[in-house]
Design a protein around this motif. Structure first.
Motif, mmCIF file in Angstrom:
data_model
loop_
_atom_site.group_PDB
_atom_site.id
_atom_site.type_symbol
_atom_site.label_atom_id
_atom_site.label_comp_id
_atom_site.label_asym_id
_atom_site.label_seq_id
_atom_site.Cartn_x
_atom_site.Cartn_y
_atom_site.Cartn_z
ATOM 1 N N UNK A 1 3.542 9.569 29.535
ATOM 2 C CA UNK A 1 2.145 9.174 29.296
ATOM 3 C C UNK A 1 1.946 7.687 29.569
ATOM 4 N N UNK A 2 2.944 6.881 29.213
ATOM 5 C CA UNK A 2 2.853 5.444 29.485
ATOM 6 C C UNK A 2 2.823 5.189 30.983
ATOM 7 N N UNK A 3 3.683 5.870 31.734
ATOM 8 C CA UNK A 3 3.707 5.699 33.184
ATOM 9 C C UNK A 3 2.372 6.112 33.803
ATOM 10 N N UNK A 4 1.827 7.242 33.364
ATOM 11 C CA UNK A 4 0.544 7.707 33.904
ATOM 12 C C UNK A 4 -0.586 6.742 33.548
ATOM 13 N N UNK A 5 -0.531 6.196 32.327
ATOM 14 C CA UNK A 5 -1.568 5.250 31.908
ATOM 15 C C UNK A 5 -1.533 3.987 32.764
ATOM 16 N N UNK A 6 -0.325 3.482 33.041
ATOM 17 C CA UNK A 6 -0.205 2.292 33.882
ATOM 18 C C UNK A 6 -0.702 2.577 35.298
ATOM 19 N N UNK A 7 -0.368 3.741 35.823
ATOM 20 C CA UNK A 7 -0.821 4.107 37.163
ATOM 21 C C UNK A 7 -2.342 4.229 37.198
ATOM 22 N N UNK A 8 -2.893 4.855 36.174
ATOM 23 C CA UNK A 8 -4.347 5.045 36.117
ATOM 24 C C UNK A 8 -5.075 3.703 36.084
ATOM 25 N N UNK A 9 -4.478 2.730 35.393
ATOM 26 C CA UNK A 9 -5.101 1.409 35.260
ATOM 27 C C UNK A 9 -4.737 0.475 36.408
ATOM 28 N N UNK A 10 -3.914 0.947 37.339
ATOM 29 C CA UNK A 10 -3.512 0.113 38.471
ATOM 30 C C UNK A 10 -2.625 -1.044 38.066
ATOM 31 N N UNK A 11 -1.755 -0.819 37.072
ATOM 32 C CA UNK A 11 -0.940 -1.900 36.519
ATOM 33 C C UNK A 11 0.489 -1.920 37.039
ATOM 34 N N UNK A 12 0.856 -0.926 37.843
ATOM 35 C CA UNK A 12 2.237 -0.874 38.322
ATOM 36 C C UNK A 12 2.267 -0.344 39.752
ATOM 37 N N UNK A 13 3.148 -0.922 40.543
ATOM 38 C CA UNK A 13 3.266 -0.493 41.940
ATOM 39 C C UNK A 13 4.199 0.694 42.091
ATOM 40 N N UNK A 14 5.266 0.739 41.283
ATOM 41 C CA UNK A 14 6.275 1.781 41.441
ATOM 42 C C UNK A 14 6.886 2.115 40.084
ATOM 43 N N UNK A 15 7.135 3.404 39.856
ATOM 44 C CA UNK A 15 7.776 3.840 38.622
ATOM 45 C C UNK A 15 9.091 4.530 38.980
ATOM 46 N N UNK A 16 10.181 3.984 38.453
ATOM 47 C CA UNK A 16 11.498 4.581 38.635
ATOM 48 C C UNK A 16 11.918 5.169 37.294
ATOM 49 N N UNK A 17 12.174 6.470 37.265
ATOM 50 C CA UNK A 17 12.432 7.128 35.995
ATOM 51 C C UNK A 17 13.789 7.770 35.890
ATOM 52 N N UNK A 18 14.297 7.780 34.671
ATOM 53 C CA UNK A 18 15.574 8.444 34.379
ATOM 54 C C UNK A 18 15.457 9.195 33.068
ATOM 55 N N UNK A 19 15.988 10.404 33.058
ATOM 56 C CA UNK A 19 16.144 11.168 31.830
ATOM 57 C C UNK A 19 17.539 11.749 31.787
ATOM 58 N N UNK A 20 18.019 12.016 30.589
ATOM 59 C CA UNK A 20 19.357 12.586 30.434
ATOM 60 C C UNK A 20 19.462 13.922 31.164
ATOM 61 N N UNK A 21 18.364 14.660 31.172
ATOM 62 C CA UNK A 21 18.332 15.940 31.881
ATOM 63 C C UNK A 21 17.788 15.727 33.294
ATOM 64 N N UNK A 22 18.599 15.971 34.337
ATOM 65 C CA UNK A 22 18.115 15.798 35.717
ATOM 66 C C UNK A 22 16.890 16.651 36.030
ATOM 67 N N UNK A 23 16.793 17.818 35.413
ATOM 68 C CA UNK A 23 15.635 18.684 35.674
ATOM 69 C C UNK A 23 14.345 18.042 35.175
ATOM 70 N N UNK A 24 14.445 17.308 34.071
ATOM 71 C CA UNK A 24 13.267 16.607 33.549
ATOM 72 C C UNK A 24 12.836 15.501 34.508
ATOM 73 N N UNK A 25 13.811 14.739 35.011
ATOM 74 C CA UNK A 25 13.502 13.676 35.970
ATOM 75 C C UNK A 25 12.879 14.255 37.235
ATOM 76 N N UNK A 26 13.445 15.353 37.721
ATOM 77 C CA UNK A 26 12.908 15.994 38.924
ATOM 78 C C UNK A 26 11.485 16.480 38.699
ATOM 79 N N UNK A 27 11.226 17.060 37.536
ATOM 80 C CA UNK A 27 9.875 17.542 37.235
ATOM 81 C C UNK A 27 8.899 16.375 37.140
ATOM 82 N N UNK A 28 9.342 15.260 36.544
ATOM 83 C CA UNK A 28 8.483 14.074 36.436
ATOM 84 C C UNK A 28 8.083 13.576 37.820
ATOM 85 N N UNK A 29 9.009 13.659 38.765
ATOM 86 C CA UNK A 29 8.689 13.234 40.132
ATOM 87 C C UNK A 29 7.723 14.208 40.793
#
Length: 294
Positions: A16-44
């Motif tokens: 939600x934080x990443x989406x909020x920053x994107x919506x507000x135009x506050x970040x150019x790129x989001x690099x994400x990591x989760x312990x579960x690779x499937x979660x990271x893949x779904x986020x992408x």
């Protein structure tokens, strides 16, 4: 505008934080990591993150903003995993519901780099967890409590304040100690009571029949009992001293009400109920929206 958000924990809060920053135009790129690779893949796939990292350290590499959206019990291990790439001017925040344990972990792990850390508690959430439920508006109109350390860089405290305000949050500052005392009373104890009350009804021999008769009052009182079990296990354990103090206060008041009932003292019982009713009627929540399950 941040060049890169390093998101560690691609669940509800972090997503939600990443989406909020994107919506507000506050970040150019989001690099994400989760312990579960499937979660990271779904986020992408969902567009929450732009690049899937294979480790927490990789998510931090090149980031000028880092968010730790992990269970509070995992904070220390996560900081250990990324500390080698923490640089001056990098803003690091967490979203934990308790703060003294987080602050202590940051001091132990980051040492002289702890000036980059601004502990944060967004008072927001849902009964449902996971990246599928990430919401760009989750933090809009909600309170965010910052508990900076004495060593925290004031410039980064202001930057943290600005970024939360930019996505619509009402930012407050207090000490970690005062935070944990206050939230033990108004958030952590209510969850403990909701868990206990629901179980006490549901596990009775006729519990299923009782639940079939429950109405809006029961629904509203027990809503937060459906909260994330892992997160709340960590919260209850990490702030247990303050929660147990509040639980004892509650027991004293409950004992007083029960005592009046046992004595058949209608007048005294009504006085206690009236006192609670009038105080509750006169109470107004802050202008920020309710904080969900956190």
């Amino acid at each position: 505008m941040f060049n890169q958000l390093g998101l560690i924990g691609c669940g509800l809060m972090g997503g939600s934080f990443a989406l909020a920053l994107k919506r507000a135009g506050l970040v150019k790129c989001v690099v994400g990591y989760s312990k579960s690779p499937s979660t990271t893949d779904k986020a992408k796939r969902l567009g929450v993150i732009d690049i899937a990292a294979e480790s927490a350290l990789q998510a931090v590499s090149g980031s000028d903003l880092v968010l730790l959206a992990v269970p509070v019990a995992a904070t220390e291990a996560t900081l250990k995993a990324i500390r080698h790439l923490v640089e001056p001017g990098m803003l690091i925040m967490d979203v934990g519901s308790t703060k003294r344990d987080v602050v202590d972990a940051a001091r132990r792990v980051l040492k002289d780099k702890v000036s980059c850390f601004v502990p944060a508690h967004p008072v927001a959430g849902k009964e449902v967890a996971g990246i599928d439920n990430a919401d760009a508006l989750l933090y809009a109109g909600r309170q965010v409590i910052l508990t900076p350390l004495t060593q925290t860089d004031p410039v980064l405290v202001q930057k943290a304040t600005d970024v939360w305000a930019a996505i619509g949050s009402q930012v407050l500052k207090m000490s970690a100690e005062n935070h944990d005392t206050a939230f033990a009373a108004v958030s952590h104890l209510p969850h403990l009571l909701a868990f206990a009350y629901f179980l006490s009804v549901a596990k009775q021999p006729a519990g299923r029949d009782f639940l079939s008769l429950a109405g809006p009052g029961f629904r509203d009182f027990t809503r937060i009992a459906a909260s994330d079990p892992v997160m709340w296990r960590d919260v209850l354990m990490s702030n247990r001293e303050e929660i147990l103090k509040q639980s004892q206060r509650f027991r004293h008041t409950l004992d007083a009400l029960e005592h009046m009932m046992k004595l058949g003292n209608n007048e005294a019982l009504e006085d206690l109920v009236k006192n609670a009713s009038e105080m509750r009627a006169g109470w107004q929540m802050s202008s920020a929206k309710p904080g969900g399950t956190r």
